[in-house]
Design an enzyme around this catalytic site. Structure first.
Site, PDB file in Angstrom:
ATOM      1  N   TYR B 100     109.903  74.323 101.826  1.00  0.00           N
ATOM      2  CA  TYR B 100     109.201  73.356 102.671  1.00  0.00           C
ATOM      3  C   TYR B 100     107.708  73.486 102.381  1.00  0.00           C
ATOM      4  O   TYR B 100     107.187  74.601 102.248  1.00  0.00           O
ATOM      5  CB  TYR B 100     109.451  73.655 104.158  1.00  0.00           C
ATOM      6  CG  TYR B 100     108.600  72.804 105.080  1.00  0.00           C
ATOM      7  CD1 TYR B 100     109.103  71.625 105.624  1.00  0.00           C
ATOM      8  CD2 TYR B 100     107.282  73.152 105.385  1.00  0.00           C
ATOM      9  CE1 TYR B 100     108.326  70.820 106.445  1.00  0.00           C
ATOM     10  CE2 TYR B 100     106.493  72.352 106.203  1.00  0.00           C
ATOM     11  CZ  TYR B 100     107.022  71.188 106.729  1.00  0.00           C
ATOM     12  OH  TYR B 100     106.245  70.395 107.531  1.00  0.00           O
ATOM     13  N   GLU B 185     104.069  65.758 103.907  1.00  0.00           N
ATOM     14  CA  GLU B 185     105.121  66.775 103.966  1.00  0.00           C
ATOM     15  C   GLU B 185     106.139  66.556 102.847  1.00  0.00           C
ATOM     16  O   GLU B 185     106.543  65.423 102.596  1.00  0.00           O
ATOM     17  CB  GLU B 185     105.813  66.655 105.335  1.00  0.00           C
ATOM     18  CG  GLU B 185     106.888  67.670 105.602  1.00  0.00           C
ATOM     19  CD  GLU B 185     107.564  67.412 106.951  1.00  0.00           C
ATOM     20  OE1 GLU B 185     107.221  68.086 107.928  1.00  0.00           O
ATOM     21  OE2 GLU B 185     108.441  66.528 107.028  1.00  0.00           O
TER      22      GLU B 185
END
Lengths: 289, 372
Positions: B100, B185
């Protein structure tokens, strides 16, 4: 005493020649604020409500010793105006404009930190010390009265609502501070609570919060160490998650910033929490004994 | 403003971040053609809400025929209230590990914050705290390459993978800054053999900075009514109840909703007519509210700068020109409040000074409407 501003504050109005700047200069003067100068690029030599106008902040400081500034400048120009005030050593710098870009706000706060300036806002109504007749910003003149209660809030009209109910109940204020409704703003609840805790005139503090972010939870941690009573009200109990309730900062994201979390933290911190705004004055009276 | 995945991916690609090959499709035939060109694909619904995989918005297709059937199933689907109009057909990846990586704004610290984890692929909120590494970015200096190397080390990456990770983070920082992003993101950031590839992407741009990005496409997730209200410079949020609410200022608006609930009512909406409570926006906001047909309406005005008699005049104008068929309760305090309340009463509109009384009254009237 009180906090941040008093009768020694010599106020500069940036953007004084605009419609908002002009109107609120008149209102601030009527309240009693010592406005010494204004700025409006290209407008040097003019006067607004008897206040001299300069092209630059530097000139206003040199000529009149201005030591604080309130900005009536549109959002796209707020960063430059705030930098000019901070560079000139003014503090507090009050940014009224709504919709200041987030990245601009981060840069303003970084520069303020470097120069040790206090920034109020953006997206704020400003602040007021009723006992010194000093108001920087746009709240209605009629709601305030001098007294022992410090008030710090995120939102505008809700502050007026609560301040007026305090005044009506005979509970005047030392200083009332609107921190601003945006996500990145200058002062935090903790910054202001620290000042109220130190201020000898302030005997109780009212904190008006709302859903979103974690500012109230951080305040709750500090309240544990305070000797003065704190009464809180949090707006947004009925707000659905994921929806922005008017203020950029008023949004419950990914389970954070909920009403329940804030109320729980504040109670654990030792604050009295009012479930409705009109309950605030009674709780303050009880706290003052 | 949120970008669709395919738009966010395009931004990443143009900034040199590796992404899988992909094509946008609005018909099953286009999806079939995309799969013929790319090979096995994931057919992904393009919506602005999360959790689309679990809701059936992502299907894997080995053949062009399967891609067409997957697109047939997904296009037109209702995903959490959003109808799917586009699918993104993206080359399938043989993922070895999911990371992530995101950059957001830490409001408390007033700085950008890099968040990374070796446990990617799920919502970052569900990742255990000890598996997350965070790093604030100093303003105004920005991200330095060493920070990327440091984060890579903390995630346990070595050699070429560490170098690629650090490079992607620098590029992501450029995107964050140059797009005035609130959030950028990559989740998952996929390790595929010796390469790191952005398998999904989110980019949210700050609405307040859109004026300096005239070339960006405009994406709106607002309902028609929300759009209309926004054009008037007001803030509106649809809720589930039947009592129409309007107040001037965000905080007092929330408090008004809370007060109505406190007395047992259900608010239909949040409607901020602006902290200044100018008469014209008040009238326009009220007209909109009446159109929505609530059982009763509560207007809560704290008249600071604008005079209450002006606000009363605006309300009366709407009543006389357009008609207000449902019960209306007004709470009016501030400059010239007596005058304003008297004007309203003359026109048969209940006007209060106390917020509590007004909230109690509107709940009572809404209930009466329900029973009668």
């Amino acid at each position: 005493m009180a906090i941040l501003i008093d009768e020694k504050t010599k106020v500069l109005v940036q953007g004084i020649t605009g419609k908002q700047g002009r109107f609120h200069t008149q209102q601030m003067l009527a309240f009693g604020t010592r406005i010494v100068a204004g700025t409006g690029p290209g407008r040097e030599g003019e006067e607004v409500e008897g206040v001299p106008v300069y092209d630059t902040v530097e000139a206003a400081v040199e000529r009149h010793g201005a030591n604080a500034s309130v900005l009536f400048v549109p959002a796209p120009f707020a960063k430059d105006a705030a930098f000019e005030a901070i560079a000139a050593g003014l503090s507090p710098v009050v940014i009224i404009a709504e919709h200041v870009p987030l990245h601009d706000a981060m840069e303003i706060m970084a520069f303020a930190r470097e120069k040790n300036a206090v920034v109020i806002g953006p997206n704020t109504y400003g602040l007021c010390t009723p006992g010194s007749r000093c108001k920087m910003g746009i709240p209605p003149n009629t709601v305030f009265s001098p007294g022992p209660v410090g008030v710090v809030a995120r939102s505008g009209t809700l502050s007026y609502e609560i301040v007026q109910s305090l005044s009506a109940a005979g509970l005047g204020q030392t200083t009332v501070v609107g921190m601003g409704g945006d996500r990145v703003v200058g002062v935090s609840f903790v910054d202001i609570l620290k000042r109220f805790e130190k201020d000898p005139e302030t005997r109780a503090v009212v904190l008006v919060g709302e859903i979103g972010g974690t500012a109230e939870e951080e305040a709750a941690e500090f309240i544990k160490q305070m000797t003065k009573p704190v009464v809180a009200y949090i707006a947004g109990r009925s707000a659905p998650p994921g929806k922005r309730m008017g203020h950029a900062g008023a949004i419950i994201e990914r389970g954070r910033g909920t009403f329940e979390s804030k109320v729980k933290a504040l109670r654990e911190g030792g604050a009295q929490v009012a479930s409705m705004p009109w309950e605030v004055p009674d709780l303050v009276k009880q706290a003052l004994g | 403003m949120k970008f669709y995945e395919y738009m966010a991916k395009d931004v990443l690609r143009r900034h040199g971040i590796p992404i899988p090959p992909g094509r946008l499709a609005t018909t099953p035939e286009e999806a079939e053609a995309a799969a013929r060109e790319i090979g096995p694909v994931a057919v992904k619904a393009q919506v602005l809400v999360g959790g689309r995989g679990k809701a059936g918005g992502i299907k894997l297709a080995e053949t062009p025929e399967e891609a067409r059937r997957a697109a047939e199933a997904i296009l037109g689907m209702d995903l959490k209230g959003y109808i799917v109009e586009k699918v993104y057909c993206e080359g399938k990846l043989d993922i070895d590990k999911e990371l992530y990586l995101g950059i957001t704004v830490d409001a408390g610290a007033k700085r950008p914050l890099v968040i990374a984890s070796a446990s990617g692929g799920m919502d970052i909120e569900e990742v255990p705290e000890k598996a997350i590494v965070r790093m604030h970015v100093p303003v105004p200096w920005g991200l330095s390459p060493y920070m990327g190397r440091q984060l890579a080390r903390r995630l346990g990456l070595t050699g070429s993978l560490a170098g690629q990770f650090a490079d992607i983070l620098m590029r992501l920082w450029t995107v964050f800054r140059s797009y005035d992003a609130e959030l950028v993101e990559i989740n998952p950031l996929a390790i595929v053999g010796e390469r790191i590839i952005a398998a999904d992407a989110r980019l949210n741009v700050d609405d307040d900075a859109l004026y300096r990005h005239p070339d960006l496409p405009r994406v709106s997730e607002a309902t028609e009514l929300e759009k209309k209200v926004r054009e008037l410079g007001l803030a509106f949020v649809q809720l589930d109840g039947d009592i129409g609410i309007m107040a001037n200022g965000a905080g007092i608006n929330m408090a008004t909703l809370d007060a109505v609930k406190h007395f047992g009512g259900e608010p239909m909406n949040f409607l901020d007519a602006g902290g200044g409570s100018a008469a014209e926006p008040t009238a326009q906001a009220l007209e909109l509210l009446v159109e929505k047909g609530p059982k009763a309406i509560l207007i809560n005005i704290f008249g600071g700068i604008t005079r209450c008699d002006e606000v009363a005049k605006a309300i009366i104008r709407v009543k006389e020109e357009k008609g207000i068929p449902m019960p209306l309760v007004v709470r009016l305090v501030g400059t010239n409040e007596e005058q304003g309340r008297a004007m309203l009463r003359e026109h048969g509109i209940e006007a209060f000074r106390s917020m509590a009384e007004a909230a109690r009254k509107v709940v009572e009237l809404a209930r009466g409407g329900a029973n009668g």
